[in-house]
Design a protein around this motif. Structure first.
Motif, PDB file in Angstrom:
ATOM      1  N   UNK A  67      24.275   4.004  66.108  1.00  6.32           N
ATOM      2  CA  UNK A  67      24.441   4.454  64.725  1.00  6.32           C
ATOM      3  C   UNK A  67      25.496   5.548  64.601  1.00  6.32           C
ATOM      4  N   UNK A  68      25.682   6.365  65.648  1.00  2.00           N
ATOM      5  CA  UNK A  68      26.713   7.400  65.570  1.00  2.00           C
ATOM      6  C   UNK A  68      28.105   6.800  65.661  1.00  2.00           C
ATOM      7  N   UNK A  69      28.290   5.770  66.471  1.00  4.61           N
ATOM      8  CA  UNK A  69      29.564   5.047  66.443  1.00  4.61           C
ATOM      9  C   UNK A  69      29.767   4.352  65.097  1.00  4.61           C
ATOM     10  N   UNK A  70      28.698   3.845  64.526  1.00  2.93           N
ATOM     11  CA  UNK A  70      28.799   3.199  63.215  1.00  2.93           C
ATOM     12  C   UNK A  70      29.242   4.201  62.145  1.00  2.93           C
ATOM     13  N   UNK A  71      28.693   5.427  62.204  1.00  5.73           N
ATOM     14  CA  UNK A  71      29.120   6.477  61.276  1.00  5.73           C
ATOM     15  C   UNK A  71      30.610   6.764  61.423  1.00  5.73           C
ATOM     16  N   UNK A  72      31.073   6.818  62.678  1.00  5.31           N
ATOM     17  CA  UNK A  72      32.497   7.056  62.925  1.00  5.31           C
ATOM     18  C   UNK A  72      33.346   5.940  62.345  1.00  5.31           C
ATOM     19  N   UNK A  73      32.951   4.695  62.536  1.00 10.19           N
ATOM     20  CA  UNK A  73      33.720   3.579  62.005  1.00 10.19           C
ATOM     21  C   UNK A  73      33.779   3.607  60.481  1.00 10.19           C
ATOM     22  N   UNK A  74      32.680   4.002  59.854  1.00 14.71           N
ATOM     23  CA  UNK A  74      32.677   4.076  58.392  1.00 14.71           C
ATOM     24  C   UNK A  74      33.586   5.189  57.878  1.00 14.71           C
ATOM     25  N   UNK A  75      33.808   6.194  58.723  1.00 15.68           N
ATOM     26  CA  UNK A  75      34.690   7.296  58.324  1.00 15.68           C
ATOM     27  C   UNK A  75      36.163   6.912  58.404  1.00 15.68           C
ATOM     28  N   UNK A  76      36.467   5.847  59.175  1.00 13.25           N
ATOM     29  CA  UNK A  76      37.853   5.415  59.344  1.00 13.25           C
ATOM     30  C   UNK A  76      38.002   3.919  59.078  1.00 13.25           C
ATOM     31  N   UNK A  77      37.634   3.447  57.884  1.00 14.58           N
ATOM     32  CA  UNK A  77      37.799   2.018  57.597  1.00 14.58           C
ATOM     33  C   UNK A  77      39.287   1.666  57.537  1.00 14.58           C
ATOM     34  N   UNK A  78      39.652   0.564  58.178  1.00 14.77           N
ATOM     35  CA  UNK A  78      41.046   0.101  58.185  1.00 14.77           C
ATOM     36  C   UNK A  78      42.008   1.166  58.702  1.00 14.77           C
ATOM     37  N   UNK A  79      41.507   2.063  59.550  1.00 18.86           N
ATOM     38  CA  UNK A  79      42.365   3.082  60.139  1.00 18.86           C
ATOM     39  C   UNK A  79      42.675   4.253  59.230  1.00 18.86           C
ATOM     40  N   UNK A  80      42.130   4.246  58.009  1.00 14.81           N
ATOM     41  CA  UNK A  80      42.372   5.325  57.059  1.00 14.81           C
ATOM     42  C   UNK A  80      41.093   6.152  56.888  1.00 14.81           C
ATOM     43  N   UNK A  81      41.273   7.433  56.596  1.00 21.75           N
ATOM     44  CA  UNK A  81      40.118   8.313  56.423  1.00 21.75           C
ATOM     45  C   UNK A  81      39.445   8.034  55.084  1.00 21.75           C
ATOM     46  N   UNK A  82      38.126   7.877  55.101  1.00 27.55           N
ATOM     47  CA  UNK A  82      37.328   7.756  53.883  1.00 27.55           C
ATOM     48  C   UNK A  82      36.478   9.015  53.800  1.00 27.55           C
ATOM     49  N   UNK A  83      36.848   9.917  52.914  1.00 28.41           N
ATOM     50  CA  UNK A  83      36.312  11.281  52.898  1.00 28.41           C
ATOM     51  C   UNK A  83      34.786  11.373  52.823  1.00 28.41           C
ATOM     52  N   UNK A  84      34.120  10.639  51.926  1.00 27.84           N
ATOM     53  CA  UNK A  84      32.653  10.779  51.873  1.00 27.84           C
ATOM     54  C   UNK A  84      31.968  10.392  53.186  1.00 27.84           C
ATOM     55  N   UNK A  85      32.431   9.295  53.790  1.00 26.40           N
ATOM     56  CA  UNK A  85      31.845   8.873  55.060  1.00 26.40           C
ATOM     57  C   UNK A  85      32.231   9.829  56.181  1.00 26.40           C
ATOM     58  N   UNK A  86      33.437  10.400  56.110  1.00 29.39           N
ATOM     59  CA  UNK A  86      33.864  11.376  57.108  1.00 29.39           C
ATOM     60  C   UNK A  86      32.939  12.584  57.094  1.00 29.39           C
ATOM     61  N   UNK A  87      32.616  13.070  55.920  1.00 28.05           N
ATOM     62  CA  UNK A  87      31.721  14.229  55.816  1.00 28.05           C
ATOM     63  C   UNK A  87      30.336  13.910  56.367  1.00 28.05           C
TER      64      UNK A  87
END
Length: 250
Positions: A67-87
């Motif tokens: 799940x922690x790797x999954x959180x990381x992947x959600x923070x960088x969808x398509x190689x771009x930062x997605x701020x809410x998931x990053x936080x």
């Protein structure tokens, strides 16, 4: 000279503790023929996530997605930062992971590798997954929510999910089950939980299970102690309760 039989060794949640992982592997002393599997959550919370990922990525060993790797992947969808998931990731232990990288290009490379990790592995008589399965859903209808995140529904199940194989999981620290002491493995209905809380100050134990020899190897992240025990010595059976309350099975 007779050849040693291949061992299948499953390692629980490392959470960025590279030095402790090396202590554990020194104790196990894997041979080239041995099969070593990680159940995911290689990263976060501990101080050396970069080193853990770099080691596993360049090893012959297989890791699942946690799940922690999954959180990381959600923070960088398509190689771009997605701020809410990053936080959300940073607040769940990701800050320690970011701090372990001196080169963000390497982090991007590691994210690409993490995207290739499977959510489960079927070894025939043993089925590996980070969190568990939903007991009332066919496998083909399940995904990240179940394989990386599930807890209560899986642990409350009163029947094994598979009739012919044991599920081995990480994700839920075993001492959170009633009657299970820090460092012990939890045994439920058709499953074994081996996340013994490597990052948690109440435990510190990182666990590896030698499936075929029923041997447990453990290294403590805080004391550097290592130990090897029989699976029966370190396993506590739990009896699922309909409302999710776990009790010790005598």
């Amino acid at each position: 000279m007779s050849q040693q039989p291949t061992r299948r060794i499953v390692i629980g949640d490392v959470h960025g503790h590279y030095d402790g992982l090396m202590n554990l592997l020194d104790t196990i002393a894997p041979e080239a023929s041995d099969q070593v599997y990680f159940l995911g959550d290689l990263i976060d919370r501990g101080p050396q996530s970069y080193q853990v990922i770099e080691f596993v990525k360049n090893s012959p060993y297989q890791s699942l997605l946690g799940n922690h790797e999954h959180l990381l992947l959600e923070a960088f969808p398509n190689g771009q930062v997605y701020a809410p998931a990053l936080q959300a990731w940073l607040q769940s232990g990701g800050r320690a992971t970011v701090a372990s990288y001196t080169d963000m290009d390497v982090l991007v490379e590691h994210v690409q590798w993490i995207r290739t990790l499977p959510t489960y592995l079927d070894l025939g008589d043993v089925w590996l997954v980070h969190a568990g399965v939903h007991p009332e859903m066919p496998l083909e209808q399940q995904g990240y929510a179940e394989f990386c995140w599930i807890r209560d529904e899986f642990h409350r199940s009163t029947q094994p999910y598979f009739s012919d194989k044991v599920i081995i999981t990480g994700h839920t620290i075993t001492f959170t089950f009633q009657g299970v002491v820090p460092g012990a493995i939890a045994q439920g209905q058709g499953w074994l939980g081996i996340d013994t809380g490597a990052y948690h100050p109440k435990s510190g134990w990182l666990t590896a299970l030698d499936i075929d020899n029923a041997i447990v190897h453990q290294a403590n992240m805080y004391t550097n102690q290592v130990r090897t025990l029989g699976l029966d010595e370190v396993t506590t059976k739990i009896e699922p309760q309909p409302r999710g309350r776990q009790v010790l099975k005598r």
